[in-house]
Motif scaffolding. Structure first.
Motif, PDB file in Angstrom:
ATOM      1  N   SER A 196       0.847  -1.187   0.000  1.00 27.24           N
ATOM      2  CA  SER A 196       0.000   0.000   0.000  1.00 27.24           C
ATOM      3  C   SER A 196       0.884   1.238   0.000  1.00 27.24           C
ATOM      4  O   SER A 196       2.049   1.175   0.356  1.00 27.24           O
ATOM      5  N   VAL A 197       0.295   2.347  -0.378  1.00 28.03           N
ATOM      6  CA  VAL A 197       0.981   3.626  -0.295  1.00 28.03           C
ATOM      7  C   VAL A 197       0.256   4.442   0.750  1.00 28.03           C
ATOM      8  O   VAL A 197      -0.950   4.629   0.677  1.00 28.03           O
ATOM      9  N   LEU A 198       0.989   4.892   1.753  1.00 24.24           N
ATOM     10  CA  LEU A 198       0.397   5.720   2.796  1.00 24.24           C
ATOM     11  C   LEU A 198       0.437   7.170   2.352  1.00 24.24           C
ATOM     12  O   LEU A 198       1.476   7.676   1.979  1.00 24.24           O
ATOM     13  N   ARG A 199      -0.709   7.788   2.400  1.00 25.37           N
ATOM     14  CA  ARG A 199      -0.834   9.176   2.011  1.00 25.37           C
ATOM     15  C   ARG A 199      -1.144  10.009   3.250  1.00 25.37           C
ATOM     16  O   ARG A 199      -2.124   9.735   3.940  1.00 25.37           O
ATOM     17  N   PRO A 200      -0.335  11.019   3.545  1.00 20.51           N
ATOM     18  CA  PRO A 200      -0.632  11.872   4.693  1.00 20.51           C
ATOM     19  C   PRO A 200      -1.901  12.677   4.429  1.00 20.51           C
ATOM     20  O   PRO A 200      -2.275  12.893   3.272  1.00 20.51           O
ATOM     21  N   PRO A 201      -2.573  13.112   5.483  1.00 21.69           N
ATOM     22  CA  PRO A 201      -3.768  13.937   5.287  1.00 21.69           C
ATOM     23  C   PRO A 201      -3.392  15.265   4.640  1.00 21.69           C
ATOM     24  O   PRO A 201      -2.268  15.737   4.774  1.00 21.69           O
ATOM     25  N   PRO A 202      -4.345  15.860   3.948  1.00 21.93           N
ATOM     26  CA  PRO A 202      -4.059  17.146   3.308  1.00 21.93           C
ATOM     27  C   PRO A 202      -3.882  18.245   4.352  1.00 21.93           C
ATOM     28  O   PRO A 202      -4.428  18.162   5.450  1.00 21.93           O
ATOM     29  N   PRO A 203      -3.130  19.275   3.997  1.00 26.94           N
ATOM     30  CA  PRO A 203      -3.016  20.417   4.912  1.00 26.94           C
ATOM     31  C   PRO A 203      -4.414  20.976   5.181  1.00 26.94           C
ATOM     32  O   PRO A 203      -5.245  21.040   4.289  1.00 26.94           O
ATOM     33  N   GLY A 204      -4.665  21.329   6.407  1.00 21.10           N
ATOM     34  CA  GLY A 204      -5.972  21.879   6.765  1.00 21.10           C
ATOM     35  C   GLY A 204      -7.028  20.827   7.070  1.00 21.10           C
ATOM     36  O   GLY A 204      -8.188  21.169   7.266  1.00 21.10           O
ATOM     37  N   ARG A 255      -9.533  18.664   8.957  1.00 22.60           N
ATOM     38  CA  ARG A 255     -10.187  18.933  10.235  1.00 22.60           C
ATOM     39  C   ARG A 255     -11.193  17.857  10.614  1.00 22.60           C
ATOM     40  O   ARG A 255     -11.635  17.809  11.739  1.00 22.60           O
ATOM     41  N   THR A 256     -11.578  17.010   9.678  1.00 27.46           N
ATOM     42  CA  THR A 256     -12.584  15.987   9.960  1.00 27.46           C
ATOM     43  C   THR A 256     -11.951  14.609   9.885  1.00 27.46           C
ATOM     44  O   THR A 256     -10.874  14.423   9.299  1.00 27.46           O
ATOM     45  N   ALA A 257     -12.644  13.632  10.459  1.00 28.46           N
ATOM     46  CA  ALA A 257     -12.166  12.256  10.385  1.00 28.46           C
ATOM     47  C   ALA A 257     -12.034  11.820   8.932  1.00 28.46           C
ATOM     48  O   ALA A 257     -11.080  11.129   8.563  1.00 28.46           O
ATOM     49  N   GLU A 258     -12.971  12.221   8.083  1.00 26.73           N
ATOM     50  CA  GLU A 258     -12.918  11.845   6.676  1.00 26.73           C
ATOM     51  C   GLU A 258     -11.683  12.416   5.990  1.00 26.73           C
ATOM     52  O   GLU A 258     -11.068  11.763   5.152  1.00 26.73           O
ATOM     53  N   ALA A 259     -11.310  13.639   6.333  1.00 24.61           N
ATOM     54  CA  ALA A 259     -10.130  14.254   5.727  1.00 24.61           C
ATOM     55  C   ALA A 259      -8.842  13.607   6.225  1.00 24.61           C
ATOM     56  O   ALA A 259      -7.896  13.434   5.454  1.00 24.61           O
ATOM     57  N   PHE A 260      -8.795  13.233   7.505  1.00 23.11           N
ATOM     58  CA  PHE A 260      -7.602  12.592   8.048  1.00 23.11           C
ATOM     59  C   PHE A 260      -7.466  11.146   7.569  1.00 23.11           C
ATOM     60  O   PHE A 260      -6.368  10.626   7.477  1.00 23.11           O
ATOM     61  N   ASP A 261      -8.576  10.482   7.273  1.00 21.84           N
ATOM     62  CA  ASP A 261      -8.542   9.088   6.815  1.00 21.84           C
ATOM     63  C   ASP A 261      -8.306   9.075   5.311  1.00 21.84           C
ATOM     64  O   ASP A 261      -9.210   9.259   4.518  1.00 21.84           O
ATOM     65  N   PRO A 295      -3.673  11.135  14.558  1.00 21.89           N
ATOM     66  CA  PRO A 295      -4.542  11.084  13.384  1.00 21.89           C
ATOM     67  C   PRO A 295      -3.824  11.440  12.085  1.00 21.89           C
ATOM     68  O   PRO A 295      -4.315  11.119  11.003  1.00 21.89           O
ATOM     69  N   ALA A 296      -2.670  12.064  12.170  1.00 24.92           N
ATOM     70  CA  ALA A 296      -1.917  12.430  10.970  1.00 24.92           C
ATOM     71  C   ALA A 296      -1.020  11.293  10.487  1.00 24.92           C
ATOM     72  O   ALA A 296      -0.428  11.388   9.421  1.00 24.92           O
ATOM     73  N   ASP A 297      -0.914  10.198  11.250  1.00 21.84           N
ATOM     74  CA  ASP A 297      -0.107   9.040  10.857  1.00 21.84           C
ATOM     75  C   ASP A 297      -1.027   8.091  10.092  1.00 21.84           C
ATOM     76  O   ASP A 297      -1.888   7.444  10.681  1.00 21.84           O
ATOM     77  N   PRO A 298      -0.878   8.016   8.769  1.00 21.91           N
ATOM     78  CA  PRO A 298      -1.827   7.261   7.952  1.00 21.91           C
ATOM     79  C   PRO A 298      -1.672   5.749   8.080  1.00 21.91           C
ATOM     80  O   PRO A 298      -0.657   5.243   8.562  1.00 21.91           O
ATOM     81  N   SER A 308      -4.688   3.733  15.057  1.00 23.49           N
ATOM     82  CA  SER A 308      -4.835   4.705  13.974  1.00 23.49           C
ATOM     83  C   SER A 308      -6.298   5.045  13.746  1.00 23.49           C
ATOM     84  O   SER A 308      -7.197   4.254  14.031  1.00 23.49           O
ATOM     85  N   LEU A 309      -6.519   6.228  13.217  1.00 24.02           N
ATOM     86  CA  LEU A 309      -7.876   6.686  12.931  1.00 24.02           C
ATOM     87  C   LEU A 309      -8.597   5.731  11.971  1.00 24.02           C
ATOM     88  O   LEU A 309      -9.720   5.332  12.252  1.00 24.02           O
ATOM     89  N   PRO A 310      -7.979   5.306  10.854  1.00 22.23           N
ATOM     90  CA  PRO A 310      -8.686   4.375   9.973  1.00 22.23           C
ATOM     91  C   PRO A 310      -9.031   3.051  10.647  1.00 22.23           C
ATOM     92  O   PRO A 310     -10.102   2.483  10.401  1.00 22.23           O
ATOM     93  N   ALA A 311      -8.156   2.552  11.519  1.00 23.81           N
ATOM     94  CA  ALA A 311      -8.433   1.286  12.209  1.00 23.81           C
ATOM     95  C   ALA A 311      -9.592   1.440  13.185  1.00 23.81           C
ATOM     96  O   ALA A 311     -10.468   0.572  13.266  1.00 23.81           O
ATOM     97  N   LEU A 312      -9.627   2.545  13.938  1.00 25.40           N
ATOM     98  CA  LEU A 312     -10.753   2.772  14.850  1.00 25.40           C
ATOM     99  C   LEU A 312     -12.062   2.880  14.083  1.00 25.40           C
ATOM    100  O   LEU A 312     -13.085   2.346  14.507  1.00 25.40           O
ATOM    101  N   ARG A 313     -12.023   3.561  12.947  1.00 24.85           N
ATOM    102  CA  ARG A 313     -13.240   3.690  12.131  1.00 24.85           C
ATOM    103  C   ARG A 313     -13.690   2.325  11.630  1.00 24.85           C
ATOM    104  O   ARG A 313     -14.883   2.028  11.611  1.00 24.85           O
TER     105      ARG A 313
END
Length: 153
Positions: free
Chosen positions: A35-43, A45-51, A82-85, A129-134
């Motif tokens: 897989s390729v881990l992609r960091p969240p975009p700058p700015g 603010r939501t779980a969807e944006a961080f995931d 949450p910023a660690d993908p 991680s945020l994706p795992a909790l979701r």
């Protein structure tokens, strides 16, 4: 409550600068595609944006394990950085990085993750991680007991 959430988002965003650009990562399951881990975009603010995981990555992470596994223990889980993908858990139940699986006691959902060691002095619980909790169906602000499985000896 909104003020606390905003403060949390600001603190979470502060850590974004330390996250490297996209990077390949070994999957939790041997033989699975890289897989390729992609960091969240700058700015973000939501779980969807961080995931930043894709639907295919989420489906692979919630698939049944293909290798024999053993229960390593039960622990209290909380949201990690949450910023660690990606799908990972930092836990005192392992001494080295290895593939594993988390199972939520309340929902029965499970997710394949990379288990990372956590120093006992750093805390007794497990950071997830945020994706795992979701994927587990766990609210991001919850403290939840989970079961941690690793490769069978």
């Amino acid at each position: 409550m909104a003020r606390t959430g905003g403060m949390w988002a600001a603190l979470a965003l502060a850590g974004c600068a330390a996250v490297p650009a996209e990077r390949p990562v070994s999957p939790a399951e041997p033989g699975a595609p890289l897989s390729v881990l992609r960091p969240p975009p700058p700015g973000a603010r939501t779980a969807e944006a961080f995931d930043t995981t894709t639907p295919a990555e989420r489906a692979a992470a919630t698939a049944a394990p293909r290798a024999p596994e053993a229960l390593l223990g039960r622990t209290v889980a909380s949201l990690g950085d949450p910023a660690d993908p990606g799908f990972w858990a930092v836990t005192p139940l392992v001494a080295r990085v290895q593939p594993g699986r988390l199972v939520d006691s309340a929902t029965g959902f499970s997710v394949l993750v990379e288990l990372r060691p956590r120093e006992a002095e750093a805390g007794a619980g497990t950071l997830v991680s945020l994706p795992a909790l979701r994927a587990l169906g766990v609210p991001l602000t919850a403290l939840r007991e989970i079961s941690v499985f690793g490769a069978a000896p």
